[in-house]
Write an enzyme that holds these catalytic residues in place. Structure first.
Site, PDB file in Angstrom:
ATOM      1  N   ARG A 262      -7.227  10.628  -4.978  1.00 55.50           N
ATOM      2  CA  ARG A 262      -7.438  10.805  -3.542  1.00 55.50           C
ATOM      3  C   ARG A 262      -6.355  11.695  -2.973  1.00 55.50           C
ATOM      4  O   ARG A 262      -5.185  11.574  -3.325  1.00 55.50           O
ATOM      5  CB  ARG A 262      -7.432   9.450  -2.823  1.00 55.50           C
ATOM      6  CG  ARG A 262      -8.634   8.590  -3.184  1.00 55.50           C
ATOM      7  CD  ARG A 262      -8.684   7.305  -2.397  1.00 55.50           C
ATOM      8  NE  ARG A 262      -9.777   6.462  -2.848  1.00 55.50           N
ATOM      9  CZ  ARG A 262      -9.982   5.208  -2.470  1.00 55.50           C
ATOM     10  NH1 ARG A 262      -9.146   4.643  -1.620  1.00 55.50           N
ATOM     11  NH2 ARG A 262     -11.001   4.513  -2.929  1.00 55.50           N
ATOM     12  N   ARG A 277       0.638   3.918  -2.185  1.00 57.60           N
ATOM     13  CA  ARG A 277      -0.364   4.921  -1.810  1.00 57.60           C
ATOM     14  C   ARG A 277      -0.158   6.159  -2.675  1.00 57.60           C
ATOM     15  O   ARG A 277       0.785   6.920  -2.477  1.00 57.60           O
ATOM     16  CB  ARG A 277      -0.235   5.264  -0.324  1.00 57.60           C
ATOM     17  CG  ARG A 277      -1.407   6.030   0.252  1.00 57.60           C
ATOM     18  CD  ARG A 277      -1.170   6.348   1.721  1.00 57.60           C
ATOM     19  NE  ARG A 277      -1.081   5.156   2.540  1.00 57.60           N
ATOM     20  CZ  ARG A 277      -2.119   4.546   3.116  1.00 57.60           C
ATOM     21  NH1 ARG A 277      -3.336   5.025   2.925  1.00 57.60           N
ATOM     22  NH2 ARG A 277      -1.952   3.478   3.852  1.00 57.60           N
ATOM     23  N   GLU A 349      -3.727  -4.515   1.862  1.00 57.95           N
ATOM     24  CA  GLU A 349      -5.049  -4.424   1.246  1.00 57.95           C
ATOM     25  C   GLU A 349      -4.959  -4.187  -0.259  1.00 57.95           C
ATOM     26  O   GLU A 349      -4.223  -3.323  -0.721  1.00 57.95           O
ATOM     27  CB  GLU A 349      -5.845  -3.287   1.883  1.00 57.95           C
ATOM     28  CG  GLU A 349      -7.234  -3.105   1.280  1.00 57.95           C
ATOM     29  CD  GLU A 349      -7.848  -1.760   1.618  1.00 57.95           C
ATOM     30  OE1 GLU A 349      -8.738  -1.324   0.853  1.00 57.95           O
ATOM     31  OE2 GLU A 349      -7.445  -1.137   2.618  1.00 57.95           O
ATOM     32  N   SER A 352     -11.465  -3.874  -1.225  1.00 53.70           N
ATOM     33  CA  SER A 352     -12.415  -3.700  -0.130  1.00 53.70           C
ATOM     34  C   SER A 352     -13.806  -3.834  -0.717  1.00 53.70           C
ATOM     35  O   SER A 352     -14.170  -3.068  -1.615  1.00 53.70           O
ATOM     36  CB  SER A 352     -12.224  -2.325   0.520  1.00 53.70           C
ATOM     37  OG  SER A 352     -12.990  -2.206   1.691  1.00 53.70           O
ATOM     38  N   ARG A 391      -1.749  -1.640  -6.981  1.00 57.86           N
ATOM     39  CA  ARG A 391      -1.395  -2.561  -5.894  1.00 57.86           C
ATOM     40  C   ARG A 391      -1.254  -3.985  -6.416  1.00 57.86           C
ATOM     41  O   ARG A 391      -0.425  -4.754  -5.920  1.00 57.86           O
ATOM     42  CB  ARG A 391      -2.427  -2.472  -4.771  1.00 57.86           C
ATOM     43  CG  ARG A 391      -2.380  -1.128  -4.066  1.00 57.86           C
ATOM     44  CD  ARG A 391      -3.114  -1.123  -2.752  1.00 57.86           C
ATOM     45  NE  ARG A 391      -2.889   0.138  -2.049  1.00 57.86           N
ATOM     46  CZ  ARG A 391      -3.162   0.348  -0.768  1.00 57.86           C
ATOM     47  NH1 ARG A 391      -3.667  -0.627  -0.032  1.00 57.86           N
ATOM     48  NH2 ARG A 391      -2.924   1.520  -0.207  1.00 57.86           N
TER      49      ARG A 391
END
Length: 430
Positions: A262, A277, A349, A352, A391
């Site tokens: 990403r 991130r 988070e 999701s 994560r």
């Protein structure tokens, strides 16, 4: 993708659902394009009928020796042929305009999704576990003594720039073990079918899941036109593209462990330290293809699969339902699972899980044949992280940290670590 027929039937409901997403009304504009497209198609069909009649009459005029009528009719056929071609081209242009507009409109939220503008309006639905009380100041993952030898962010920056990581030794081993633990749990306990997919895909695959055209800047494209996947949701969901599945074969529940990429467009200044991130990361993804009437049940099931991983790892978490202003482009309803990270003293988070209804299937023409036959219908698609591996590594390291800089690893992970239980203060797996 939205069904223009549904918008024709109830434009007010469509605009009301957009308003819940804090978007302006679009039904009138869409219906105007639709009307123009249909008018061109009707005109083309009328001209085609006139051409067909004239073509029949040409032969009759020729047979009876009426040269003048023969020439007139032949000219009319040529005229109508050009008119039909022009009208079809114009209808195609109107259709392209309508399709392009529909392609950039997000999915409509289910009625049960809470109203809200941003993440501050998300609604917590449950918690599991209690954050451990530490008699020392908890550190973030990159500052834990035993982790430092195995997490070389400076080397990653030298090799690739910011938002990359190099893992070594014990930390790299734990990272790998986490992914294997997740995949094995999903396949042996949750009934998901393991897949291995490419990380490079065509435009059509990215379009099918809603990553294109609107979110091109969020992903990386190679010089020869392939896209690096942001998640294997893209590949596994597109297994259904252009296919007609049998209802008896549904639901199809899949999982894959892949690298993901990403660009993190728009995240400048956010989470720049550590590995929270990243531009390149690993994720265990879950995708389900099912009948639309089963999507809500499958959504709860998928979310439970993700939560089960955290429970086995004894990581405290909370589950929230995203409000209308924080939902993803393709989602009808989304649960975010947020794991406790002691170094920041907050929940972040880690998964999701979304149900997309038939939104993605319409874009990729993924259908199923109802039991007993009948006209094929669009599938429902769901996707969820089960989990983001990096994560999860952060959460394991921070929640297991000790005052001396060592890290006690979750018992559930020990079989995937050859029986090792701890990262020592020196960064060795023991």
């Amino acid at each position: 993708m939205h069904d223009i027929r549904a918008i024709r039937e109830n434009p007010d409901a469509f605009d009301a659902a957009l308003a819940r997403r804090h978007l302006s009304p679009l039904a009138a504009q869409l219906l105007a394009l639709d009307e123009a497209r249909r008018a061109k198609i009707l005109a083309a069909e009328t001209a085609q009928a006139e051409q067909n009649r004239a073509s029949k009459d040409v032969g009759a005029a020729k047979a009876r020796g009426d040269e003048a009528e023969f020439q007139r009719l032949r000219a009319l056929v040529a005229e109508k042929k050009s008119e039909v071609a022009a009208l079809h081209a114009e209808a195609g242009e109107e259709d392209a305009r309508l399709t392009a507009m529909l392609a950039e409109i997000p999915n409509l939220p289910l009625a049960e999704v809470p109203e809200g503008k941003d993440e501050s309006d998300n609604v917590e639905v449950r918690r599991w576990g209690t954050p451990r009380e530490m008699d020392f100041e908890a550190k973030e993952h990159f500052d834990i003594k035993g982790v430092k030898p195995g997490m070389d962010l400076a080397l990653a920056a030298k090799l690739s720039g910011s938002r990359f990581m190099v893992l070594k030794g014990a930390v790299a081993r734990v990272h790998r073990a986490l992914a294997q633990f997740m995949i094995d749990t999903h396949t042996t306990e949750h009934g998901l079918s393991e897949c291995w997919t490419p990380v490079l895909v065509k435009d059509e695959a990215m379009y099918g899941t809603g990553n294109l055209p609107k979110f091109a800047e969020d992903s990386y494209q190679t010089t020869n036109g392939w896209w690096l996947i942001p998640t294997s949701e893209v590949t596994m969901t597109n297994f259904a593209a252009g296919e007609i599945m049998e209802a008896a074969d549904l639901p199809v529940r899949m999982t894959a462990h892949t690298h993901c990429f990403r660009s993190e467009a728009g995240s400048a200044g956010k989470d720049t330290t550590g590995i929270l991130r990243q531009h390149q990361f690993e994720k265990v993804e879950m995708v389900t293809l099912c009948k639309p009437e089963d999507a809500i049940t499958e959504h709860e099931r998928m979310t439970g699969c993700a939560e089960a991983i955290l429970q086995k790892l004894e990581l405290p978490y909370r589950t929230v339902v995203l409000c209308t202003g924080d939902m993803g482009f393709g989602s009808q309803k989304t649960y975010d699972i947020e794991v406790w990270v002691p170094g920041q003293q907050t929940f972040r988070e880690i998964s999701s899980c979304s149900t997309c209804g038939t939104f993605q299937a319409r874009r990729m023409n993924g259908r199923f044949r109802p039991e007993g036959g009948g006209k094929p219908e669009f599938l429902a698609t769901l996707n969820g992280s089960g989990l983001a591996v990096g994560r999860c590594l952060i959460a394991v390291l921070e929640n297991g940290q000790q005052a001396d800089g060592s890290v006690v690893l979750p018992e559930a992970l020990h079989p995937w670590l050859g029986g090792k239980t701890t990262i020592s203060p020196e960064g060795v797996l023991v």
